[in-house]
Enzyme design. Structure first.
Site, short mmCIF file in Angstrom:
data_model
loop_
_atom_site.label_atom_id
_atom_site.label_comp_id
_atom_site.label_asym_id
_atom_site.label_seq_id
_atom_site.Cartn_x
_atom_site.Cartn_y
_atom_site.Cartn_z
N TYR A 122 0.84 -1.20 0.00
CA TYR A 122 0.00 0.00 0.00
C TYR A 122 0.88 1.26 0.00
O TYR A 122 0.55 2.26 -0.64
CB TYR A 122 -0.94 -0.01 1.21
CG TYR A 122 -2.02 -1.07 1.12
CD1 TYR A 122 -3.13 -0.89 0.29
CD2 TYR A 122 -1.93 -2.25 1.84
CE1 TYR A 122 -4.12 -1.86 0.19
CE2 TYR A 122 -2.92 -3.24 1.75
CZ TYR A 122 -4.01 -3.03 0.93
OH TYR A 122 -4.98 -4.00 0.82
N ASN A 145 -12.12 0.36 -5.61
CA ASN A 145 -11.80 0.05 -7.02
C ASN A 145 -13.05 -0.39 -7.77
O ASN A 145 -13.62 -1.43 -7.48
CB ASN A 145 -10.74 -1.07 -7.04
CG ASN A 145 -10.36 -1.48 -8.45
OD1 ASN A 145 -10.76 -0.83 -9.41
ND2 ASN A 145 -9.57 -2.55 -8.55
N CYS A 153 -6.19 -4.87 -7.89
CA CYS A 153 -5.96 -4.45 -6.51
C CYS A 153 -5.66 -5.66 -5.61
O CYS A 153 -5.18 -5.49 -4.50
CB CYS A 153 -7.15 -3.64 -5.99
SG CYS A 153 -8.71 -4.53 -6.05
N HIS A 154 -5.94 -6.86 -6.13
CA HIS A 154 -5.57 -8.05 -5.33
C HIS A 154 -4.06 -8.22 -5.24
O HIS A 154 -3.56 -8.97 -4.42
CB HIS A 154 -6.21 -9.31 -5.93
CG HIS A 154 -5.82 -9.58 -7.35
ND1 HIS A 154 -6.45 -8.98 -8.42
CD2 HIS A 154 -4.84 -10.37 -7.88
CE1 HIS A 154 -5.89 -9.40 -9.56
NE2 HIS A 154 -4.90 -10.25 -9.25
N GLU A 180 -2.11 -16.63 -9.87
CA GLU A 180 -0.99 -15.94 -10.51
C GLU A 180 0.36 -16.45 -10.01
O GLU A 180 1.40 -15.91 -10.37
CB GLU A 180 -1.11 -14.43 -10.28
CG GLU A 180 -2.38 -13.86 -10.90
CD GLU A 180 -2.41 -12.33 -10.88
OE1 GLU A 180 -1.35 -11.71 -10.63
OE2 GLU A 180 -3.50 -11.76 -11.11
#
Lengths: 183, 153
Positions: A122, A145, A153-154, A180
Site C-alpha cells: 500500500y 476500485n 488491486c488483489h 498468478e
C-alpha cells in the site's frame, strides 16, 4: 418479444442511446456484473455485491440509459475467461476511469501497472500516486476500485506481506494470488 | 424527485404492456415498428425526465402518440386481408380476432379499450395516457365497448 427487445438494444447502440451496457458473466467465484460505456469497461461487480444496487448506482452517476447488452461486453468476457484459466496475463480491453477521481484514480492507475504475478505494498502505491504518507487513502482506493480483477488491486499487500483486505472477500484475494503463482 | 432507475427496468416491467397496447391500437403487423419507435423515443428523452413516479403511464403516453403518428402516416388503411391471414397463422394466443376488431374502432375508443383491457390500466391512467379527463376516458371506453358488443353480436 425477445427478438423485439434484442432489435431495440441493437438500434439503441447504433443510435448512440446506449450509455451503459451491462451483462453478467460466470466466474469461478460466482457471477460477475460487467458494465461498459462507449469508452470502455467502467464497472466490474464482484459476487456478493447486489447487481441491482450496482446498476442503480451507475444510472445515477453515469446515465440512466442502462441496458442489458451482452454483445458490447464480448471482449471483456472473453479476456476474463482466459484470465481465470491462467491463459491471459495482461488485459487489453479499454477501461473507462470516470468513476474514480483525483488521488484514488492516480492510485488505481498505479495499481493497473503492477505486472501479473507481482505484488506491491500500500505504501508503494501511495508513493506512486504522489503522496507517500497517504497509505490509508491508498487502501481506501483499493477498496473503492470500481474495476477489480482487471485493475489488479488483489496484487496490493501490506508492507509485511499480510494480505490486507479485499472487496470480494479474503478467500477470493488468496485464490487470485494463487492463480498468478504468488502464493 | 425520485431517481431514474436503469432503463432496463422499464423494459423488464413494461415492454409487454406497451406491446399489448400497440397491438390493440395498430394491429399485430405494425405493432413491432411502433414498439421500436416508442422505446427509442423514450430512451432518447429519458435522462431529462423529471418525474419518475409514473414511468408506465409515461411509456404508454409515448406509445399512444406513436400509434397516432402511425395512423396519420398510413392514412387509416383499410385492414389489409394479407395481414389478417398472417396473424391467423402465426398468432399463438387464441383471442378470437377481438384485437382486430378493436383495431377497427375510432382512435380514442381504440386506445381506451386497449389501455383498459390490454394493459389493465385504471381510468385515471388511461386519461393521463390519452391527455383527457377521466370522464372523457370513461366515455371513450364505454362507447368502444358498446360498439364491439354490437359488432360481435
Amino acid at each position: 418479444m425477445k427478438a423485439s427487445l434484442e432489435r431495440l438494444t441493437e438500434r439503441a447502440n447504433d443510435e448512440d442511446l446506449l450509455d451503459v451496457a451491462y451483462t453478467t458473466s460466470d466466474s469461478p467465484f460466482g457471477p460477475l456484473l460487467l458494465a461498459a460505456t462507449p469508452r470502455g469497461l467502467v464497472k466490474l461487480g464482484l459476487p456478493g455485491h447486489d447487481p441491482e444496487t450496482v446498476l442503480e448506482d451507475l444510472a445515477s452517476r453515469i446515465s440512466p440509459r442502462v441496458l442489458e447488452a451482452p454483445a458490447r461486453l464480448e471482449q471483456t468476457r472473453r479476456e476474463l475467461d482466459l484470465y481465470f484459466e491462467g491463459k491471459l496475463t495482461e488485459f487489453a480491453l479499454p477501461l473507462d476511469w470516470q468513476l474514480s477521481r483525483d488521488f484514488r484514480r492516480r492510485a488505481l492507475r498505479e495499481i493497473d501497472r503492477i505486472p501479473y504475478g507481482k505484488t506491491r505494498s500500500y505504501t508503494e502505491i501511495a508513493r506512486g500516486a504522489g503522496n507517500e504518507r497517504a497509505v490509508r487513502a491508498a487502501g481506501t482506493a483499493c477498496g473503492a476500485n470500481p474495476i477489480p480483477i482487471v485493475v489488479p488491486c488483489h496484487r496490493v499487500l501490506r508492507s509485511g506481506g499480510a494480505l490486507g483486505g479485499y472487496g470480494g472477500g479474503l478467500p477470493m484475494k488468496e485464490a487470485l494470488l494463487k492463480l498468478e503463482g504468488i502464493l | 424527485m425520485t431517481a431514474l432507475p436503469p432503463f432496463q427496468t422499464l423494459l423488464d416491467e413494461h415492454a409487454g404492456d406497451v406491446m399489448g397496447v400497440l397491438r390493440g391500437a395498430v394491429g399485430r403487423g405494425d405493432a413491432e415498428d411502433c414498439f421500436q419507435e416508442t422505446f427509442l423515443a423514450a430512451l432518447q428523452a429519458y435522462p431529462k425526465l423529471r418525474d419518475a413516479s409514473n414511468l408506465r403511464g409515461w411509456l404508454l403516453t409515448i406509445a399512444h402518440r406513436k400509434a397516432i403518428d402511425h395512423h396519420r402516416a398510413s392514412g387509416r388503411r383499410a385492414v389489409p386481408v394479407a395481414e389478417v391471414v398472417e396473424v391467423a397463422v402465426s398468432d399463438p394466443e387464441p383471442d378470437d380476432g377481438i384485437w382486430e376488431k378493436v383495431g377497427g374502432l375510432p382512435p380514442k375508443q381504440r386506445a381506451a379499450v386497449a389501455l383498459r383491457y390490454g394493459s389493465d390500466l385504471p381510468h385515471s391512467e388511461i386519461a393521463a395516457a390519452l391527455g383527457c379527463s377521466p370522464e372523457a376516458a370513461r366515455r371513450s371506453l364505454h362507447e368502444g365497448i358498446k360498439r364491439l358488443r354490437r359488432e360481435l353480436a
